[in-house]
Every structure is written in structure tokens, then in C-alpha cells.
Design a protein around this motif. Structure first.
Motif, PDB file in Angstrom:
ATOM      1  N   ALA A  39      40.223  23.560 -40.554  1.00 19.31           N
ATOM      2  CA  ALA A  39      38.833  23.391 -40.972  1.00 19.31           C
ATOM      3  C   ALA A  39      38.402  24.583 -41.808  1.00 19.31           C
ATOM      4  CB  ALA A  39      37.929  23.255 -39.746  1.00 19.31           C
ATOM      5  N   GLY A  40      37.710  24.309 -42.904  1.00 19.77           N
ATOM      6  CA  GLY A  40      37.226  25.360 -43.779  1.00 19.77           C
ATOM      7  C   GLY A  40      38.226  25.768 -44.838  1.00 19.77           C
ATOM      8  N   THR A  41      39.412  25.129 -44.875  1.00 20.79           N
ATOM      9  CA  THR A  41      40.397  25.437 -45.898  1.00 20.79           C
ATOM     10  C   THR A  41      40.675  24.199 -46.706  1.00 20.79           C
ATOM     11  OG1 THR A  41      42.290  24.853 -44.511  1.00 20.79           O
ATOM     12  CG2 THR A  41      41.468  27.099 -44.346  1.00 20.79           C
ATOM     13  N   LEU A  42      41.456  24.367 -47.758  1.00 18.56           N
ATOM     14  CA  LEU A  42      41.848  23.238 -48.582  1.00 18.56           C
ATOM     15  C   LEU A  42      42.703  22.296 -47.757  1.00 18.56           C
ATOM     16  CD1 LEU A  42      42.166  21.846 -51.322  1.00 18.56           C
ATOM     17  CD2 LEU A  42      44.167  23.286 -51.695  1.00 18.56           C
ATOM     18  N   ALA A  43      42.301  21.028 -47.657  1.00 21.28           N
ATOM     19  CA  ALA A  43      43.065  20.061 -46.881  1.00 21.28           C
ATOM     20  C   ALA A  43      42.712  18.669 -47.346  1.00 21.28           C
ATOM     21  CB  ALA A  43      42.753  20.198 -45.386  1.00 21.28           C
ATOM     22  N   ALA A  44      43.578  17.717 -47.062  1.00 18.19           N
ATOM     23  CA  ALA A  44      43.319  16.335 -47.429  1.00 18.19           C
ATOM     24  C   ALA A  44      42.148  15.812 -46.621  1.00 18.19           C
ATOM     25  CB  ALA A  44      44.551  15.481 -47.170  1.00 18.19           C
ATOM     26  N   ALA A 335      45.374   1.611 -60.143  1.00 18.43           N
ATOM     27  CA  ALA A 335      44.268   0.768 -60.587  1.00 18.43           C
ATOM     28  C   ALA A 335      44.779  -0.083 -61.739  1.00 18.43           C
ATOM     29  CB  ALA A 335      43.071   1.608 -61.030  1.00 18.43           C
ATOM     30  N   GLY A 336      44.766  -1.399 -61.561  1.00 16.97           N
ATOM     31  CA  GLY A 336      45.334  -2.271 -62.580  1.00 16.97           C
ATOM     32  C   GLY A 336      46.810  -1.994 -62.759  1.00 16.97           C
ATOM     33  N   ASN A 337      47.227  -1.732 -63.996  1.00 13.50           N
ATOM     34  CA  ASN A 337      48.637  -1.419 -64.267  1.00 13.50           C
ATOM     35  C   ASN A 337      48.880   0.074 -64.434  1.00 13.50           C
ATOM     36  OD1 ASN A 337      47.402  -0.974 -66.713  1.00 13.50           O
ATOM     37  ND2 ASN A 337      48.838  -2.187 -67.937  1.00 13.50           N
ATOM     38  N   ARG A 338      47.933   0.903 -63.995  1.00 17.12           N
ATOM     39  CA  ARG A 338      48.051   2.348 -64.168  1.00 17.12           C
ATOM     40  C   ARG A 338      48.297   3.054 -62.835  1.00 17.12           C
ATOM     41  NH1 ARG A 338      42.946   3.834 -68.207  1.00 17.12           N
ATOM     42  NH2 ARG A 338      43.894   3.002 -70.141  1.00 17.12           N
ATOM     43  N   LEU A 339      49.180   4.036 -62.874  1.00 15.34           N
ATOM     44  CA  LEU A 339      49.361   4.985 -61.776  1.00 15.34           C
ATOM     45  C   LEU A 339      48.490   6.198 -62.063  1.00 15.34           C
ATOM     46  CD1 LEU A 339      50.803   6.355 -59.352  1.00 15.34           C
ATOM     47  CD2 LEU A 339      52.587   7.054 -60.983  1.00 15.34           C
ATOM     48  N   TYR A 340      47.658   6.575 -61.099  1.00 15.36           N
ATOM     49  CA  TYR A 340      46.784   7.741 -61.236  1.00 15.36           C
ATOM     50  C   TYR A 340      47.203   8.833 -60.256  1.00 15.36           C
ATOM     51  CZ  TYR A 340      43.186   5.225 -63.961  1.00 15.36           C
ATOM     52  OH  TYR A 340      42.484   4.541 -64.922  1.00 15.36           O
ATOM     53  N   VAL A 341      47.013  10.094 -60.642  1.00 16.69           N
ATOM     54  CA  VAL A 341      47.063  11.216 -59.711  1.00 16.69           C
ATOM     55  C   VAL A 341      45.837  12.085 -59.958  1.00 16.69           C
ATOM     56  CG1 VAL A 341      49.563  11.276 -59.402  1.00 16.69           C
ATOM     57  CG2 VAL A 341      48.548  12.573 -61.275  1.00 16.69           C
ATOM     58  N   SER A 342      45.264  12.607 -58.883  1.00 17.61           N
ATOM     59  CA  SER A 342      44.090  13.458 -59.004  1.00 17.61           C
ATOM     60  C   SER A 342      44.501  14.912 -59.100  1.00 17.61           C
ATOM     61  CB  SER A 342      43.157  13.260 -57.805  1.00 17.61           C
ATOM     62  OG  SER A 342      43.784  13.664 -56.599  1.00 17.61           O
ATOM     63  N   ALA A 343      43.580  15.740 -59.564  1.00 15.30           N
ATOM     64  CA  ALA A 343      43.847  17.162 -59.717  1.00 15.30           C
ATOM     65  C   ALA A 343      43.993  17.818 -58.347  1.00 15.30           C
ATOM     66  CB  ALA A 343      42.724  17.835 -60.504  1.00 15.30           C
ATOM     67  N   TYR A 344      44.855  18.796 -58.270  1.00 14.36           N
ATOM     68  CA  TYR A 344      45.053  19.570 -57.043  1.00 14.36           C
ATOM     69  C   TYR A 344      43.773  20.314 -56.682  1.00 14.36           C
ATOM     70  CZ  TYR A 344      46.936  23.361 -54.108  1.00 14.36           C
ATOM     71  OH  TYR A 344      47.190  24.248 -53.099  1.00 14.36           O
ATOM     72  N   GLY A 345      43.395  20.278 -55.427  1.00 13.69           N
ATOM     73  CA  GLY A 345      42.242  21.029 -54.964  1.00 13.69           C
ATOM     74  C   GLY A 345      41.014  20.196 -54.709  1.00 13.69           C
ATOM     75  N   PHE A 346      41.064  18.859 -54.947  1.00 16.21           N
ATOM     76  CA  PHE A 346      39.919  17.993 -54.701  1.00 16.21           C
ATOM     77  C   PHE A 346      38.669  18.492 -55.422  1.00 16.21           C
ATOM     78  CE2 PHE A 346      42.700  17.075 -51.165  1.00 16.21           C
ATOM     79  CZ  PHE A 346      42.651  15.695 -51.107  1.00 16.21           C
ATOM     80  N   MET A 347      38.854  19.057 -56.608  1.00 16.51           N
ATOM     81  CA  MET A 347      37.721  19.541 -57.369  1.00 16.51           C
ATOM     82  C   MET A 347      37.325  18.501 -58.403  1.00 16.51           C
ATOM     83  SD  MET A 347      37.187  22.430 -55.910  1.00 16.51           S
ATOM     84  CE  MET A 347      36.135  23.366 -57.010  1.00 16.51           C
ATOM     85  N   LYS A 348      36.453  18.893 -59.346  1.00 16.07           N
ATOM     86  CA  LYS A 348      36.005  17.980 -60.392  1.00 16.07           C
ATOM     87  C   LYS A 348      36.985  17.928 -61.563  1.00 16.07           C
ATOM     88  CE  LYS A 348      31.052  18.380 -59.450  1.00 16.07           C
ATOM     89  NZ  LYS A 348      29.734  18.756 -60.001  1.00 16.07           N
ATOM     90  N   GLY A 349      38.170  18.443 -61.318  1.00 17.02           N
ATOM     91  CA  GLY A 349      39.185  18.424 -62.354  1.00 17.02           C
ATOM     92  C   GLY A 349      39.533  17.015 -62.773  1.00 17.02           C
ATOM     93  N   PRO A 350      40.340  16.867 -63.789  1.00 12.52           N
ATOM     94  CA  PRO A 350      40.593  15.545 -64.363  1.00 12.52           C
ATOM     95  C   PRO A 350      41.473  14.681 -63.495  1.00 12.52           C
ATOM     96  CG  PRO A 350      41.999  17.177 -65.394  1.00 12.52           C
ATOM     97  CD  PRO A 350      41.072  17.933 -64.488  1.00 12.52           C
ATOM     98  N   LEU A 351      41.470  13.393 -63.832  1.00 10.81           N
ATOM     99  CA  LEU A 351      42.493  12.466 -63.378  1.00 10.81           C
ATOM    100  C   LEU A 351      43.570  12.394 -64.452  1.00 10.81           C
ATOM    101  CD1 LEU A 351      40.439   9.387 -62.082  1.00 10.81           C
ATOM    102  CD2 LEU A 351      41.804  10.950 -60.692  1.00 10.81           C
ATOM    103  N   PHE A 352      44.780  12.065 -64.035  1.00  8.44           N
ATOM    104  CA  PHE A 352      45.864  11.806 -64.968  1.00  8.44           C
ATOM    105  C   PHE A 352      46.392  10.410 -64.677  1.00  8.44           C
ATOM    106  CE2 PHE A 352      45.983  16.299 -63.658  1.00  8.44           C
ATOM    107  CZ  PHE A 352      45.581  16.883 -64.848  1.00  8.44           C
ATOM    108  N   TYR A 353      46.621   9.622 -65.709  1.00 10.99           N
ATOM    109  CA  TYR A 353      47.155   8.287 -65.478  1.00 10.99           C
ATOM    110  C   TYR A 353      48.370   8.039 -66.360  1.00 10.99           C
ATOM    111  CZ  TYR A 353      44.774   6.575 -69.749  1.00 10.99           C
ATOM    112  OH  TYR A 353      44.356   6.379 -71.035  1.00 10.99           O
ATOM    113  N   SER A 354      49.223   7.162 -65.852  1.00  8.64           N
ATOM    114  CA  SER A 354      50.447   6.787 -66.555  1.00  8.64           C
ATOM    115  C   SER A 354      50.552   5.271 -66.597  1.00  8.64           C
ATOM    116  CB  SER A 354      51.673   7.372 -65.844  1.00  8.64           C
ATOM    117  OG  SER A 354      52.875   6.893 -66.441  1.00  8.64           O
TER     118      SER A 354
END
Length: 371
Positions: A39-44, A335-354
Motif C-alpha cells: 500500500a502506498g507504492t506503485l502496484a497494479a 479493442a477491436g483488432n488492436r492490441l494495446y499496452v498502457s504506460a508503465y506507472g499507471f500515469m497519464k502517459g500514452p497508450l501504445f497500440y499495434s
């Protein structure tokens, strides 16, 4: 398109994060110890299988009954933007669905209590949102999501319409088209045909997780009591991988089963992996992750396993070949035909899709950012 490994690292830590159980088959002792330790640290924030957050319970009714009229929760005015723009705001749950829409449950760490909002971006770029009184879990279903909120189940369509689902009926066998909805302590079969929920007949006792195949077979994984995971389609058992419990993800006739352990310090590490492509089984050889935050099967039949706490992830091709990308990420979803990964850290950083099964990547933004 750019390669995800070459993008700048936007990792950061989120203060005062509340850790939630990554799966429901571990003991209360392990769950409590894990919460105290991290608790209080970076975690899923939630364990996600195929875009499904598993942290919230949806208690079944003792007898089937039609749902009484219920006012849709939250507000659909612009107050959702206050959450996205709020103190230390971050994505709490991210999920995609079949038409390409992406949904984010945002959480802001305001003084006194967190605030929440659901923001959905459709495939045409249209964005709509709703302020929420409490967090929401999402299970992708045709045309949207089944959400559990305030101990109720809702069908949330991609255009933002909420419909209260009837109370779950009694147990029945899986049928073609069913989707497994997982709560923290119970599971249900959702039928897109009549928009009903029913108790699952086989997910009890030693069964940890399941997936309904397109022809209506409920595949399950379970611990055999001797640190071994077994896979079961109907009554056929197949010895799987080491582990004390397991999680599954599937798409069409492709499956992924991940074994999970139980460390004395409260950690829940990955202990093994098996995949099925059509009728062929693989036991990929890969460095096991220290934790597991998401497991998805891509439209191309590959398996992606991520560990949001370390940023490490595996991409396993349908032939069992393993790639270990160097770029740190958070969670994976489709989502649809795309694979997404979110930015490390659960921040407002970008999504990346392939759109080519993880070979090349494009950067985009989270729904709610810049809207």
C-alpha cells in the motif's frame, strides 16, 4: 509507426495507491499481507484477464427476480473532467471491446476520499464520460461492457447507455456466445442474447478461472493440491504448469493459462505458462515474471502477459516463440483488432497500440486526455 521499445520512458509513481487483490483464489492471509506490504507504492490496481478487472464482488441473489427500476449511477455532465484533471489522477481500470472502443475508469486522489469517472472513446473518436460515486469493474461483451457497480450489474454500451441487468438466475450450463463475468468471490455467465446473468455450474471448489469457447464449452483451470495446475474442457483433464492457482484468457479457439504462486512475503509470482493455438498446445520457455497484472490473447492468436509493478512483459506467438520487449508497460488489453499496452506507472502517459500482433506500435492518448 514507431517501435514501442524506442519511445521515451514515461514511468512514474502514484502516491497513496490502494492495492486490490490480483485474483480471488488466494487466501485472505495472502491478500491482507499483500495490501500491507505494498500500500502506498506503485502496484497494479486490479488483476485484468482479457480486459476484465477481478477486484470487485457481485453477490448473487438467493432466488431469481426481475431487477427493480434503478436510476443510472453517477452524472453524465462535465464533472467527469474534474476527475481526469484532479489530484494525482490516473487510470484505475482500462478495457477495450469488440467494436474498438476503449474505456478508462479514472481515479483522482482528492483530500478526504478518491473520486472516480468512466470515460469511453469510440472507434470514431467520439468521447463521453460519467462521474461515478465509486469504482467500477468492466467485462468486455459484444457492444460494450458488463460493469459491476454498487453491488449491481449493468450493461454499458459503447455509446454510453447504462441498463440495469436482472438479478442472476440459478446455475446453468454454458452456451455458445456466453461471456464469463468474474467477481472477487463469485462468477456468472452473461448471455448477450437475452442480456441475462446466471450462476456458473463449475467454478467452485478447486476451480480458479474459466473461459467459454465459441461453441459453448466452459474450459477451466484448477489446482490439484500438489502445486500443479490442471486444464479441463468438460471432463477431460490435461496436466498443465506449476502453481497454487491460475488465471485464463481466451479468444476464439486460442487459450492462455498462467500459473501463479504464493510467496511467504505476500508476493504472487508467475510460475508457469501454457498456450493453445487451435488444437496445438505449447509450454513456452520464458523468464517468469515477478507478478502478473494482465493476460490477454490477441486477435492474431498471440498471448501477452504483463507485470505492472516491474513493467516487464512477455509476448508469446501462436507457435510458442517468446519475445520479451524491453520497453516497460503497465497493462495489456484488446479493442477491436488492436492490441494495446498502457504506460508503465499507471500515469497519464500514452497508450501504445499495434495492428500487426505486436510487431510495430503507434502512440495515442488515454480517453479523457485532451478532450
Amino acid at each position: 509507426m514507431s517501435n514501442v521499445d524506442e519511445l521515451p520512458d514515461l514511468a512514474g509513481e502514484v502516491s497513496a495507491r490502494t492495492v486490490t487483490p490480483p485474483y480471488d483464489a488466494v487466501t485472505g492471509r495472502v491478500r491482507a499481507r499483500r495490501r500491507r506490504a505494498t500500500a502506498g507504492t506503485l502496484a497494479a490496481t486490479a488483476f485484468v484477464v482479457g480486459g476484465l478487472a477481478l477486484w470487485q464482488d457481485l453477490s448473487p441473489a438467493p432466488a431469481p427476480a426481475p431487477a427493480p427500476p434503478v436510476t443510472s449511477p453517477g452524472s453524465i455532465d462535465g464533472s467527469w473532467r474534474q476527475v481526469v484533471d484532479g489530484t494525482d489522477s490516473h487510470p484505475f481500470v482500462i478495457s477495450g471491446t469488440d467494436d474498438g472502443s476503449v474505456a478508462v475508469v479514472w481515479r483522482a486522489l482528492e483530500p478526504g476520499a478518491p473520486t472516480f469517472a468512466l470515460v469511453v472513446r469510440g472507434p470514431d473518436g467520439t468521447v463521453h464520460g460519467r462521474w461515478l460515486d465509486e469504482p467500477l469493474s468492466l467485462t468486455p461483451v459484444p457492444g460494450g461492457w458488463v460493469g459491476t457497480y454498487s453491488s449491481r450489474a449493468w450493461l454499458i454500451t459503447t455509446d454510453g447507455h447504462w441498463s440495469a441487468l436482472p438479478e442472476p438466475t440459478g446455475r446453468r450450463d454454458a452456451r455458445a456466445g456466453d461471456v464469463l463475468v468474474r467477481g472477487q468471490y463469485s462468477s456468472w455467465l452473461y448471455s448477450p442474447v437475452d442480456r441475462s446473468l446466471a450462476a456458473v455450474p463449475d467454478l467452485d471448489g478447486g476451480v480458479a478461472d474459466g473461459y467459454v469457447t465459441p461453441d459453448g464449452v466452459l474450459d477451466t483451470c484448477r489446482w490439484n493440491g500438489r502445486f500443479q495446475i490442471f486444464f479441463s474442457p468438460s471432463d477431460i483433464l490435461r496436466e498443465g504448469v506449476p502453481g497454487k492457482t491460475c488465471v485464463m484468457a481466451g479468444r476464439g479457439d486460442d487459450l492462455a493459462i498462467v500459473g501463479l504462486g504464493d510467496r511467504p512475503d505476500g508476493g504472487i509470482p508467475m510460475t508457469g505458462l501454457m498456450t493453445r493455438s487451435g488444437d496445438i498446445w505449447h509450454y513456452p520457455q520464458a523468464d517468469l515474471l515477478p507478478g502478473v497484472s494482465s493476460v490477454v490473447v490477441t486477435p492474431g492468436g498471440s498471448t501477452v502477459v504483463t507485470d505492472a509493478s516491474s513493467g516487464r512483459w512477455l509476448l508469446v506467438r501462436p507457435d510458442g516463440q517468446v519475445t520479451t520487449p524491453q520497453r516497460k508497460v503497465g497493462e495489456a488489453f484488446v479493442a477491436g483488432n488492436r492490441l494495446y499496452v498502457s504506460a508503465y506507472g499507471f500515469m497519464k502517459g500514452p497508450l501504445f497500440y499495434s495492428e500487426d500482433d505486436g510487431r510495430t506500435w503507434t502512440e495515442t492518448v488515454l480517453p479523457g486526455i485532451g478532450e
